[in-house]
Scaffold this motif. Structure first.
Motif, PDB file in Angstrom:
ATOM      1  N   ARG A  44       0.834  -1.198   0.000  1.00 42.64           N
ATOM      2  CA  ARG A  44       0.000   0.000   0.000  1.00 42.64           C
ATOM      3  C   ARG A  44       0.873   1.254   0.000  1.00 42.64           C
ATOM      4  O   ARG A  44       0.644   2.200  -0.754  1.00 42.64           O
ATOM      5  CB  ARG A  44      -0.927  -0.009   1.213  1.00 42.64           C
ATOM      6  N   ARG A  45       1.920   1.254   0.839  1.00 46.80           N
ATOM      7  CA  ARG A  45       2.832   2.399   0.888  1.00 46.80           C
ATOM      8  C   ARG A  45       3.567   2.567  -0.438  1.00 46.80           C
ATOM      9  O   ARG A  45       3.757   3.688  -0.918  1.00 46.80           O
ATOM     10  CB  ARG A  45       3.839   2.226   2.019  1.00 46.80           C
ATOM     11  N   ALA A  47       2.488   1.736  -3.411  1.00 48.26           N
ATOM     12  CA  ALA A  47       1.549   2.281  -4.386  1.00 48.26           C
ATOM     13  C   ALA A  47       1.314   3.765  -4.139  1.00 48.26           C
ATOM     14  O   ALA A  47       1.245   4.559  -5.093  1.00 48.26           O
ATOM     15  CB  ALA A  47       0.234   1.523  -4.316  1.00 48.26           C
ATOM     16  N   GLU A  48       1.201   4.163  -2.871  1.00 47.35           N
ATOM     17  CA  GLU A  48       1.014   5.579  -2.550  1.00 47.35           C
ATOM     18  C   GLU A  48       2.210   6.403  -2.998  1.00 47.35           C
ATOM     19  O   GLU A  48       2.059   7.500  -3.527  1.00 47.35           O
ATOM     20  CB  GLU A  48       0.793   5.757  -1.051  1.00 47.35           C
ATOM     21  N   ARG A  49       3.412   5.856  -2.779  1.00 45.57           N
ATOM     22  CA  ARG A  49       4.623   6.549  -3.197  1.00 45.57           C
ATOM     23  C   ARG A  49       4.660   6.704  -4.718  1.00 45.57           C
ATOM     24  O   ARG A  49       4.995   7.771  -5.240  1.00 45.57           O
ATOM     25  CB  ARG A  49       5.855   5.777  -2.714  1.00 45.57           C
ATOM     26  N   ARG A  51       2.116   6.771  -6.740  1.00 44.26           N
ATOM     27  CA  ARG A  51       1.098   7.753  -7.115  1.00 44.26           C
ATOM     28  C   ARG A  51       1.596   9.176  -6.873  1.00 44.26           C
ATOM     29  O   ARG A  51       1.383  10.076  -7.689  1.00 44.26           O
ATOM     30  CB  ARG A  51      -0.168   7.507  -6.301  1.00 44.26           C
ATOM     31  N   ALA A  52       2.290   9.379  -5.770  1.00 44.87           N
ATOM     32  CA  ALA A  52       2.816  10.713  -5.450  1.00 44.87           C
ATOM     33  C   ALA A  52       3.879  11.133  -6.461  1.00 44.87           C
ATOM     34  O   ALA A  52       3.911  12.287  -6.894  1.00 44.87           O
ATOM     35  CB  ALA A  52       3.391  10.715  -4.039  1.00 44.87           C
ATOM     36  N   ARG A  55       2.064  12.098  -9.668  1.00 45.95           N
ATOM     37  CA  ARG A  55       1.434  13.406  -9.545  1.00 45.95           C
ATOM     38  C   ARG A  55       2.453  14.537  -9.624  1.00 45.95           C
ATOM     39  O   ARG A  55       2.231  15.553 -10.279  1.00 45.95           O
ATOM     40  CB  ARG A  55       0.658  13.505  -8.241  1.00 45.95           C
TER      41      ARG A  55
END
Length: 63
Positions: A44-45, A47-49, A51-52, A55
């Motif tokens: 999860r972390r 994937a968040e990284r 995505r960031a 962006r």
């Protein structure tokens, strides 16, 4: 539970569109899909990284 009343002289398509908007606002579908499969905290972390990073790259392109 989410309810949408079909108004007079309103088509079913329009009422369905309002219903979908309400669901998006509540994020019911997003939560349900996320809970279908277990995702490890490390994944999860990661994937968040990712995505960031995506962006930030897109913001750099716009500027």
């Amino acid at each position: 539970m989410i309810f949408v009343e079909v108004k007079e002289q309103e088509g079913l398509d329009r009422a369905l569109k309002r219903f979908k908007k309400k669901i998006e606002r509540v994020r019911v579908l997003k939560q349900a899909r996320a809970r279908m499969h277990y995702v490890k905290p490390t994944m999860r972390r990661k994937a968040e990284r990712a995505r960031a990073i995506y962006r930030s790259k897109m913001q750099m392109r716009e500027v």
